[in-house]
Design a protein around this motif. Structure first.
Motif, PDB file in Angstrom:
ATOM      1  N   UNK A  60      19.389  -8.827  10.050  1.00 61.16           N
ATOM      2  CA  UNK A  60      19.238 -10.378   9.123  1.00 61.16           C
ATOM      3  C   UNK A  60      20.869 -10.292   8.945  1.00 61.16           C
ATOM      4  N   UNK A  61      21.332 -10.753  10.502  1.00 61.74           N
ATOM      5  CA  UNK A  61      23.105 -11.523   9.754  1.00 61.74           C
ATOM      6  C   UNK A  61      23.191 -12.973   9.086  1.00 61.74           C
ATOM      7  N   UNK A  62      21.850 -13.172   9.386  1.00 63.11           N
ATOM      8  CA  UNK A  62      22.369 -14.840   9.270  1.00 63.11           C
ATOM      9  C   UNK A  62      22.501 -14.997   7.778  1.00 63.11           C
ATOM     10  N   UNK A  63      23.321 -15.801   7.258  1.00 62.37           N
ATOM     11  CA  UNK A  63      24.791 -15.794   6.000  1.00 62.37           C
ATOM     12  C   UNK A  63      23.817 -16.109   5.135  1.00 62.37           C
ATOM     13  N   UNK A  64      21.963 -16.938   5.424  1.00 60.50           N
ATOM     14  CA  UNK A  64      21.021 -17.482   4.206  1.00 60.50           C
ATOM     15  C   UNK A  64      19.929 -16.769   4.830  1.00 60.50           C
ATOM     16  N   UNK A  65      19.962 -16.417   6.085  1.00 59.30           N
ATOM     17  CA  UNK A  65      18.828 -15.421   5.345  1.00 59.30           C
ATOM     18  C   UNK A  65      19.269 -13.872   5.288  1.00 59.30           C
ATOM     19  N   UNK A  66      20.162 -13.436   4.824  1.00 60.38           N
ATOM     20  CA  UNK A  66      20.491 -11.994   4.953  1.00 60.38           C
ATOM     21  C   UNK A  66      19.768 -11.283   4.312  1.00 60.38           C
ATOM     22  N   UNK A  67      19.042 -10.451   4.670  1.00 59.39           N
ATOM     23  CA  UNK A  67      17.210  -8.922   4.009  1.00 59.39           C
ATOM     24  C   UNK A  67      18.396  -8.013   3.529  1.00 59.39           C
ATOM     25  N   UNK A  68      17.987  -7.561   2.593  1.00 57.06           N
ATOM     26  CA  UNK A  68      18.445  -6.315   1.798  1.00 57.06           C
ATOM     27  C   UNK A  68      17.179  -4.994   1.110  1.00 57.06           C
TER      28      UNK A  68
END
Length: 84
Positions: A60-68
């Protein structure tokens, strides 16, 4: 080499500064040490009502869709907040 942990202390459950419940929010890297005993020890070190650990989900590397993944600890035990 040990890397520092990025963290913030926030006032939860309030709209005003210096009120509500303090909580630590820790941003961990994917390769950061994160076994249960280490997380528990860090939460105890903060001595706050709650410590939250944010661990990136791989891929989930995209800045706007990073997930944790979120894990929550008091100074004594892990807290399951997924049922709330």
């Amino acid at each position: 080499m040990k890397r520092p942990v990025k963290y913030f202390v926030v006032d939860a459950f309030t709209e005003s500064a210096f009120k509500g419940n303090q909580a630590a929010v820790c941003f961990l890297e994917e390769d950061h040490e994160k076994d249960d005993s280490w997380l528990q020890s860090l939460a105890a070190e903060f001595e706050l009502p709650l410590t939250c650990f944010l661990i990136p989900i791989t891929g989930s590397d995209c800045l706007h869709s990073r997930r944790f993944h979120l894990r929550w600890f008091t100074s004594k035990a892990e807290v399951c907040l997924s049922n709330i």
